[in-house]
Each structure stands twice: as C-alpha cells, then as structure tokens.
Enzyme design. Structure first.
Site, PDB file in Angstrom:
ATOM      1  N   SER A 195       0.803  -1.221   0.000  1.00 11.23           N
ATOM      2  CA  SER A 195       0.000   0.000   0.000  1.00 11.23           C
ATOM      3  C   SER A 195       0.836   1.271   0.000  1.00 11.23           C
ATOM      4  O   SER A 195       0.419   2.281  -0.561  1.00 11.23           O
ATOM      5  CB  SER A 195      -0.943   0.002   1.207  1.00 11.23           C
ATOM      6  OG  SER A 195      -1.903  -1.011   1.052  1.00 11.23           O
ATOM      7  N   HIS A 199      -1.838   5.004   9.029  1.00 14.16           N
ATOM      8  CA  HIS A 199      -1.516   3.894   8.136  1.00 14.16           C
ATOM      9  C   HIS A 199      -1.021   4.405   6.777  1.00 14.16           C
ATOM     10  O   HIS A 199      -1.150   5.584   6.466  1.00 14.16           O
ATOM     11  CB  HIS A 199      -2.763   3.016   7.961  1.00 14.16           C
ATOM     12  CG  HIS A 199      -2.460   1.576   7.680  1.00 14.16           C
ATOM     13  ND1 HIS A 199      -2.875   0.951   6.523  1.00 14.16           N
ATOM     14  CD2 HIS A 199      -1.785   0.650   8.395  1.00 14.16           C
ATOM     15  CE1 HIS A 199      -2.476  -0.313   6.548  1.00 14.16           C
ATOM     16  NE2 HIS A 199      -1.812  -0.519   7.663  1.00 14.16           N
ATOM     17  N   THR A 237      -1.705   4.423   3.466  1.00 12.90           N
ATOM     18  CA  THR A 237      -2.363   5.153   2.381  1.00 12.90           C
ATOM     19  C   THR A 237      -2.633   6.610   2.738  1.00 12.90           C
ATOM     20  O   THR A 237      -2.292   7.502   1.958  1.00 12.90           O
ATOM     21  CB  THR A 237      -3.638   4.409   1.938  1.00 12.90           C
ATOM     22  OG1 THR A 237      -3.293   3.046   1.665  1.00 12.90           O
ATOM     23  CG2 THR A 237      -4.235   5.031   0.686  1.00 12.90           C
ATOM     24  N   GLU A 280     -10.442   6.767   2.869  1.00 18.32           N
ATOM     25  CA  GLU A 280      -9.940   5.441   2.521  1.00 18.32           C
ATOM     26  C   GLU A 280     -10.794   4.335   3.119  1.00 18.32           C
ATOM     27  O   GLU A 280     -10.972   4.252   4.339  1.00 18.32           O
ATOM     28  CB  GLU A 280      -8.500   5.241   3.020  1.00 18.32           C
ATOM     29  CG  GLU A 280      -7.938   3.910   2.530  1.00 18.32           C
ATOM     30  CD  GLU A 280      -6.743   3.378   3.318  1.00 18.32           C
ATOM     31  OE1 GLU A 280      -6.047   2.510   2.790  1.00 18.32           O
ATOM     32  OE2 GLU A 280      -6.521   3.813   4.470  1.00 18.32           O
ATOM     33  N   ASP A 337      -5.730   0.580  -4.914  1.00 13.23           N
ATOM     34  CA  ASP A 337      -4.265   0.592  -4.997  1.00 13.23           C
ATOM     35  C   ASP A 337      -3.666  -0.711  -5.524  1.00 13.23           C
ATOM     36  O   ASP A 337      -2.578  -0.731  -6.067  1.00 13.23           O
ATOM     37  CB  ASP A 337      -3.640   0.980  -3.648  1.00 13.23           C
ATOM     38  CG  ASP A 337      -4.088   0.102  -2.490  1.00 13.23           C
ATOM     39  OD1 ASP A 337      -5.028  -0.704  -2.650  1.00 13.23           O
ATOM     40  OD2 ASP A 337      -3.495   0.237  -1.407  1.00 13.23           O
ATOM     41  N   HIS A 393      -1.357  -9.808  -1.658  1.00 16.77           N
ATOM     42  CA  HIS A 393      -1.655  -8.876  -2.749  1.00 16.77           C
ATOM     43  C   HIS A 393      -1.353  -9.558  -4.077  1.00 16.77           C
ATOM     44  O   HIS A 393      -0.496 -10.450  -4.143  1.00 16.77           O
ATOM     45  CB  HIS A 393      -0.777  -7.622  -2.653  1.00 16.77           C
ATOM     46  CG  HIS A 393      -1.080  -6.767  -1.462  1.00 16.77           C
ATOM     47  ND1 HIS A 393      -0.502  -5.540  -1.258  1.00 16.77           N
ATOM     48  CD2 HIS A 393      -1.916  -6.950  -0.415  1.00 16.77           C
ATOM     49  CE1 HIS A 393      -0.952  -5.008  -0.133  1.00 16.77           C
ATOM     50  NE2 HIS A 393      -1.812  -5.852   0.400  1.00 16.77           N
TER      51      HIS A 393
END
Ligand SMILES: [Zn+2]
Length: 501
Positions: free
Chosen positions: A94, A145, A147, A269, A316, A432
């Site tokens: 991220s 975090h 992002t 987000e 993302d 991911h």
C-alpha cells in the site's frame, strides 16, 4: 528470476520500468483536466479488485434492493484501469502504491513519500497545504496507516506509526479520523508523550467514540476510535461494535473542510477491504465495500452540490484475488451461492477475538454457526483448533500466509459441486496480487479526461493540474533502486507476516 538476474536485466524490455514508461507515454497524449478545481477528494479502495466489485454489485442489487453508488460513478464519471506495480516489484504494497498516487514517481515497497536512497518526496497534500488548502484524512485503518500517511508526510518506515502520529501534529491537517489510539496515547507510546494533549493544545477537538464525534463542534478534529484499525463494518452492523462508520466519519469531515475559504483536499480510505481479503473473509470484504459505498454516496452528493470539487477514486492493488466462480450445471447455481452471504453476520477478526488462544472444537462450531451461519463437521472444527493452537494450517502456510484466518476460510469453502452449500467464492492466496485496478474521476469538467490504461503515477499529474500546482518529484530508476537494495541485502518484497502491517 533471481534478484541478481533482475539487476542484470536492468531496463530491458519487459522490466517494470518499461511497463511504466509505456503507460506514461500514453498519458502524455491525454488532455489533462480542463477546469481548475477548488476542492479535491481522493477516495481509496484499498485492496479491491473487479471480482470484489462484482460480488458487492450483485449483493447490493439483489439483497439490499439498490444499485451501488459506485455503479453510478462508473456510469456517469470517467474511468479506466491503472497499472499498480511499484518500482522494483510487480506486486505492490500500500505505501508504494500510495506514493505513486501522491508523489507521481515510483518507489520501492515499504516507505512513505521517500526513495530507497533516502531522498524525500513532496506528497500532494503537503503541496496543497502550501497553497492554503485545508487538509483531511479519513480512514478505517489506523489514521497513521500507509495510504493516508503517504499523502501527508515522508518516512522511511511505514510501520513507524508512533513517529508518524508526531509528524501529523507538526503537519497540522484540519481533520484526522480513523483508528490507532495506541499511537497517540501516553500510556501506550514508548516515549510516553501525550499526543492527545498536544493535539488539544493546538486547537483540535480530540474524540474517541462515535458519541464524542457527533457531539463535537470543534473546527479541527483528531478522532481515533479504536486501539488499532477501526473494527469491520460487518461487526459494527451485526455484532454491536460501537464505532463510527466510514460514512459517519466522512460526514463529520466534509463541512469542517468546506468551511475553509481556499478550499480543501481530503482522502477517504476504505482501508479494510484489503484486510478482509488478506484473511479470505467473504462477508468481511463484502460489507467493507458496502460501507465504502455509503461513504462514496456522501462524497458524490457533496460533489453534485459543490461543483468546484473534483472526486478521484482508485484501488491501490488487488488482494487475495477472490473470484465468484460459476457453480452448478451450466453455472445456473452461481447466484444462489452469493445469496448465502446473507447468513454471515461477522468477521474472522471478531471470531478469532472470541476464540482466544486455546479454543475447544465446540466453541469453534458454535461460533461458526452463530456468526457465519455455517455448520462445521467435527474434523473442520478440529482443523481450526489445530491452526490456532498448533499452527497447522490449511491449505498451506505459504500462499495462504495470513494464518490462522486463512484456515477459517478454507474450512467453510463450498464442497458440493452441483449446488453451492456455501458461498462459491474462492481466493488465489492471502497476498496482494498484480492486476490493474479501477481509477476514475467524477465532477465538472472531467469529460475532457481520458483514462483508458494509465500508470498509478498519473494521479499526481491529474491532481497537480486540477489544483494548478507545478511540481516534479525526483525520479529514481529501477536499476538504481535495485543497486541500493543489493548493497543493503534487502529483498524488495513483504514477508507473509507483514502483509497486514
Ligand atoms: Zn493497499
């Protein structure tokens, strides 16, 4: 290919740099946004792929009786696909993805608005702040975090969240809403600093519950609603967990930011689609997207009423690569499988919290029945116990490395081939993945924007043009980055245990 060979391959055709260059040259031919905008909202879907979208789209129409706001966005805005690779890894995490959005250049996985050689980059919201814009971030992750943080500050370590909280104090955005109490609380911080008091001294309303959020009339807000990430929507909605929803946080942020004469920039987000997909939790992911959709509706209504606002949305990366696979003869049972998600009223995070470190098979069976609507066989309940107590994982601990949660998902997979006895959703892994993702714009003047296939760095180009900012961050080549990594003997991938970091 081994990393050494990758370095040798350098910028050869097929390298990540070549891939980015291809998308970037396509961008150069695109007309930019033609209308300068006063306000800018970036809406991030963390870890959402098109199959996630398809499942939520179907569920929303069939069970909730309404189309998604995201469908309205896709039908009336301008959208396309973005490449998500980071500078040295085809699979991003991220922070590198957020860096591409916020700085316009590719970076190595792991840092915030910074190159691997330590060169700091200027993130888009810092540039907007210099212009006099008010700034806000709203997230269901810890507010510090990756992002949101990569839009505001530089830090070589995305996990240095205590330090990032301190950086937020110095940055001075108007609105910070999300989770992460432990990074502000003097009783938990390693340096014992009371960041709550320091934010309050700078004029922030500091709130820690939904009731406090709704009662506050402070013009600047620090709201942190849980020790770590904000609990999942499925648990908030069905298990009585009392925290604000993403839509409620967004509704608190917008009027405060809109009160500023020079306009604002805001990131919203939906962070935990990613987390639920890491866990392979079908209802977890579904309800995060449905909650995101309520927040998107709030934002789109704001843009409709305030046409000097540009809305940009993007995912993302994909996470876990879930798929709703066809079920039954000629796939005729496919829809019936999805509808079984109706019986799921909570997440694996909630269940694992209840089960603790030493559950009995009976506890496991009862919790699957009451939270997931699933009747486990004795051997499946035992497999869950073994995953928690003995670290024996299903289907394996490599591809499915987010354990024991991935084992909980595995034992409740569909087992009847002709008629789904459980949701017909399968995951590629707990990690991911690499596929291109959604990118779109909505608002006045976006008809001049053509997206097609872009690189994720294009977001920075779009935002700087929309805000009338001229700025270029330093570019690092893939070759240079690989040399730095080689000298430090670092491997530019995340370890399985880091994936939720
Ligand atoms: Zn992400």
């Amino acid at each position: 290919m081994k990393r050494r060979d990758l370095i040798k391959a350098g910028l050869a055709a097929g390298s990540l740099a070549a891939l980015s260059a291809q998308a970037q040259s396509a961008q150069a031919n695109q007309p930019g946004i033609l209308v300068r905008t006063r306000n800018l909202i970036f809406f991030a879907y963390d870890g959402m792929g098109w199959e996630d979208y398809a499942i939520a789209q179907f569920y929303s129409r069939r069970v909730l009786g309404r189309p998604l706001a995201l469908e309205r966005f896709l039908a009336t805005g301008v959208s396309g696909l973005q490449n998500t690779n980071s500078l040295t890894s085809f699979v991003t995490e991220s922070s590198a993805a957020a860096n591409a959005w916020s700085t316009g250049v590719k970076t190595v996985n792991g840092g915030l608005a910074i190159h691997i050689d330590g060169r700091k980059l200027s993130p888009i919201f810092a540039l907007a702040k210099q212009q006099g814009k008010a700034v806000g971030v709203v997230t269901t992750a810890t507010v510090t975090h990756a992002t949101p943080a990569a839009f505001l500050v530089s830090n070589p370590d995305r996990n240095a969240e205590e330090e990032i909280a301190q950086q937020y104090l110095e940055f001075g955005a108007e609105v910070y809403l999300g989770g992460g109490q432990r990074f502000f609380d003097p009783a938990v911080r390693r340096d014992k600093k009371d960041l709550y008091a320091e934010f309050a001294a700078k004029g922030y309303g500091v709130v820690r519950t939904l009731a406090e959020l709704q009662a506050s009339n402070a013009s600047k807000l620090l709201g942190v609603f849980s020790s770590s990430h904000v609990p999942y929507e499925a648990d908030r909605r069905f298990q009585g967990v009392n925290v604000p929803s993403l839509a409620e946080m967004t509704r608190a942020a917008l009027p405060r930011l809109a009160a500023h004469t020079k306009g604002f920039v805001l990131q919203v987000e939906a962070a935990r689609i990613d987390h639920a997909n890491h866990l392979n939790d079908p209802a977890g992911s579904l309800w995060e997207i449905l909650a995101a959709d309520e927040a998107l509706e709030v934002v789109m209504n704001f843009v409709d009423q305030n046409p000097d606002t540009l809305l940009v949305i993007g995912s993302d990366h994909v996470c876990g690569a879930p798929a709703l696979y066809g079920a039954g003869s000629s796939y005729r049972e496919s829809s019936a499988g999805v509808l079984q998600l109706e019986a799921q009223k909570g997440t694996f995070e909630f269940m694992l919290g209840r089960l603790g470190n030493n559950p009995s098979p009976e506890q496991v069976t009862e919790l699957f029945r009451s939270v997931k609507g699933v009747a486990l066989k004795p051997e499946q309940a035992q497999a869950v116990v073994d995953a928690i107590t003995k670290r024996v994982y299903l289907p394996d601990g490599v591809r499915y490395g987010v354990q024991p949660a991935n084992t909980l998902s595995w034992v409740m997979r569909q087992t009847n081939a002709s008629k789904p006895d459980l949701p017909n959703i399968g995951w590629n892994s707990g990690q991911h993945t690499a596929s291109p993702t959604l990118f779109g714009v909505y608002g006045r003047g976006v008809g001049a924007v053509r997206i097609g296939l872009i690189d994720n760095t294009y977001n920075f180009t779009l935002m700087t043009r929309a805000l009338g900012i001229r700025f270029q961050n330093p570019v690092m080549s893939e070759q240079e980055a690989l040399e730095v990594l080689k000298s430090r003997a670092e491997v530019p991938i995340l370890h399985p245990e880091d994936v939720l970091a």
